[in-house]
Design a protein around this motif. Sequence first.
Motif, PDB file in Angstrom:
ATOM      1  N   ARG A 300       0.813  -1.218   0.000  1.00  0.00           N
ATOM      2  CA  ARG A 300       0.000   0.000   0.000  1.00  0.00           C
ATOM      3  C   ARG A 300       0.848   1.271   0.000  1.00  0.00           C
ATOM      4  O   ARG A 300       0.313   2.373  -0.138  1.00  0.00           O
ATOM      5  N   THR A 301       2.155   1.127   0.157  1.00  0.00           N
ATOM      6  CA  THR A 301       3.012   2.302   0.310  1.00  0.00           C
ATOM      7  C   THR A 301       2.892   3.257  -0.871  1.00  0.00           C
ATOM      8  O   THR A 301       2.814   4.474  -0.697  1.00  0.00           O
ATOM      9  N   GLY A 302       2.863   2.722  -2.091  1.00  0.00           N
ATOM     10  CA  GLY A 302       2.769   3.574  -3.272  1.00  0.00           C
ATOM     11  C   GLY A 302       1.512   4.414  -3.283  1.00  0.00           C
ATOM     12  O   GLY A 302       1.552   5.619  -3.580  1.00  0.00           O
ATOM     13  N   ASP A 303       0.368   3.807  -2.959  1.00  0.00           N
ATOM     14  CA  ASP A 303      -0.891   4.557  -2.935  1.00  0.00           C
ATOM     15  C   ASP A 303      -0.883   5.604  -1.828  1.00  0.00           C
ATOM     16  O   ASP A 303      -1.409   6.718  -2.004  1.00  0.00           O
ATOM     17  N   LEU A 304      -0.300   5.252  -0.689  1.00  0.00           N
ATOM     18  CA  LEU A 304      -0.245   6.206   0.409  1.00  0.00           C
ATOM     19  C   LEU A 304       0.617   7.409   0.034  1.00  0.00           C
ATOM     20  O   LEU A 304       0.288   8.553   0.371  1.00  0.00           O
ATOM     21  N   ILE A 305       1.703   7.157  -0.673  1.00  0.00           N
ATOM     22  CA  ILE A 305       2.562   8.249  -1.119  1.00  0.00           C
ATOM     23  C   ILE A 305       1.787   9.241  -1.974  1.00  0.00           C
ATOM     24  O   ILE A 305       1.934  10.462  -1.839  1.00  0.00           O
ATOM     25  N   GLU A 306       0.919   8.740  -2.857  1.00  0.00           N
ATOM     26  CA  GLU A 306       0.127   9.635  -3.704  1.00  0.00           C
ATOM     27  C   GLU A 306      -0.791  10.515  -2.871  1.00  0.00           C
ATOM     28  O   GLU A 306      -0.976  11.701  -3.162  1.00  0.00           O
ATOM     29  N   GLU A 307      -1.367   9.954  -1.817  1.00  0.00           N
ATOM     30  CA  GLU A 307      -2.266  10.740  -0.979  1.00  0.00           C
ATOM     31  C   GLU A 307      -1.495  11.781  -0.170  1.00  0.00           C
ATOM     32  O   GLU A 307      -1.974  12.906   0.027  1.00  0.00           O
ATOM     33  N   ILE A 308      -0.301  11.443   0.289  1.00  0.00           N
ATOM     34  CA  ILE A 308       0.513  12.431   1.000  1.00  0.00           C
ATOM     35  C   ILE A 308       0.934  13.549   0.045  1.00  0.00           C
ATOM     36  O   ILE A 308       0.896  14.733   0.400  1.00  0.00           O
ATOM     37  N   LEU A 309       1.306  13.192  -1.177  1.00  0.00           N
ATOM     38  CA  LEU A 309       1.655  14.204  -2.169  1.00  0.00           C
ATOM     39  C   LEU A 309       0.478  15.133  -2.442  1.00  0.00           C
ATOM     40  O   LEU A 309       0.650  16.345  -2.610  1.00  0.00           O
ATOM     41  N   ARG A 310      -0.717  14.566  -2.496  1.00  0.00           N
ATOM     42  CA  ARG A 310      -1.903  15.399  -2.732  1.00  0.00           C
ATOM     43  C   ARG A 310      -2.186  16.321  -1.553  1.00  0.00           C
ATOM     44  O   ARG A 310      -2.328  17.543  -1.708  1.00  0.00           O
ATOM     45  N   ALA A 311      -2.275  15.736  -0.375  1.00  0.00           N
ATOM     46  CA  ALA A 311      -2.711  16.496   0.797  1.00  0.00           C
ATOM     47  C   ALA A 311      -1.645  17.468   1.297  1.00  0.00           C
ATOM     48  O   ALA A 311      -1.972  18.489   1.905  1.00  0.00           O
ATOM     49  N   GLU A 312      -0.378  17.145   1.045  1.00  0.00           N
ATOM     50  CA  GLU A 312       0.708  17.982   1.548  1.00  0.00           C
ATOM     51  C   GLU A 312       1.736  18.208   0.442  1.00  0.00           C
ATOM     52  O   GLU A 312       2.894  17.807   0.556  1.00  0.00           O
ATOM     53  N   SER A 313       1.289  18.848  -0.610  1.00  0.00           N
ATOM     54  CA  SER A 313       2.143  19.056  -1.788  1.00  0.00           C
ATOM     55  C   SER A 313       3.410  19.813  -1.404  1.00  0.00           C
ATOM     56  O   SER A 313       3.340  20.946  -0.924  1.00  0.00           O
ATOM     57  N   PRO A 314       4.588  19.217  -1.619  1.00  0.00           N
ATOM     58  CA  PRO A 314       5.822  19.907  -1.233  1.00  0.00           C
ATOM     59  C   PRO A 314       6.059  21.193  -2.006  1.00  0.00           C
ATOM     60  O   PRO A 314       6.584  22.158  -1.465  1.00  0.00           O
ATOM     61  N   LEU A 315       5.664  21.216  -3.277  1.00  0.00           N
ATOM     62  CA  LEU A 315       5.714  22.443  -4.065  1.00  0.00           C
ATOM     63  C   LEU A 315       4.309  23.014  -4.095  1.00  0.00           C
ATOM     64  O   LEU A 315       3.413  22.437  -4.715  1.00  0.00           O
TER      65      LEU A 315
END
Length: 442
Positions: A300-315
């Motif tokens: 599930r790590t890959g899917d979780l990464i996408e949600e973190i990128l969405r919710a907390e966009s580094p840029l």
Amino acid sequence: MANPKYSQSQTAPLERCPFSGAENGPTNLLSEEALQNPYPVYEQLRRDCPVAYLEDQNIWVITRYDDCEYVLTHPEKFSSREAVSSVNAYRDSSEALAILAESKARPRARTLIMSDPPDHDRYRTILQRCLSPAKTIRQLTPRMKEVIDRLIDSFCERGECEFVREFAYPLPMLVVAAILDVPDEKIDMLKAWSDDFISVQAGNIPADKVVSAARHTIEFEEWILQRLEDRRTTPKDDFLGRLVDRPEDEAELSTPELVNICLQVLVGGNETTTNFLGNALHRLISTPSLIEDLKNEPQRTGDLIEEILRAESPLQGLFRVAVDEHDFNGTIIPKGAKLMLCFGSANRDEKYYGNGRFDPDRDNRETMHMAFGRGIHSCAGQGFARREGVLALTRILERLPNLSFDPIQQPERHTLFTIWGMKKLHITFDPTPKVGTKSTDI
């Protein structure tokens, strides 16, 4: 010309919606409170003023998903020539200008992120050929694994570390160093070059640092030009080698173009990933059940990464310039106006993401987030960032049990206008033994 998607929304047309960072506290994106947490301001702007004029900065702020997507996918209407910034921090320093006058790569070329078609098409094709993402990721994966274990070994026996300085910063920098043929022991130098470039572009640099930034610019140029010359005399099948060993039908890159492409690989390859890694670990420790879930279901790590990128966009956003006057459902943006596209806001738009809160079970394939941009300027290195994220988080959870925040030294965020990430993240865990690693060449 109107944005058809936006015109279909149920929101009534808005008259020009200016706000002043100095006067209107609730909508001040530059306030200390907003820099620590911009999301309440984004929410207010999406609701009340989705195309807002920031008078103090002379910038139009675009906060809804559809509008950001429209701008990103219409480069003929919105130029990327000032995608990073139009600030010239060197302008008022005669000493810095004298240093830059010795540059072999001036005037600086606009490549990749700061160019428009048809020039951008050429640069993007060259980058994809030279970086060869799928091939390079395969080449670098053993190196990434070795670096991840080596970094964890450096603090695992202590039971504590400052995660940003000891892991999130060096990991992507070491990967970029491998791409640009910089020895591991020189990554602090590489990071200084990258940080100075960002500070100069943002104008967020003290006057006494402008001269040293100019010197670092020359150092970077000389380093890269020497490495490229090495590849001309001794060919090698890597990024720099492919950059100088062009096909017969490909126009030769000028010295400024070569240097600028390498500079954008440097900055793009480390800043976003560093901030993503800090955001990801902060999120995991803040939600302990997620750690157990990932230990039990690492797939599930890959899917979780996408949600973190969405919710907390580094840029949090980039800039565009309006080629002509444009109508956003009644809000007229004049020709030549500068726009800031707020990816961090678009990625929480209620139209697509409900309340926008972090949801580990969200399927981000339904509406793809904008953490890596969209259209012709989408991040060419996003595959590297995802791969580093999966490998890093998986190994951290395997090797560092009982992760928690340091009870004394609280997490500290950056306070930069377009960056969302951790400045310091002190963590604790159960001490574990080193595994020992062998250096992996690529």
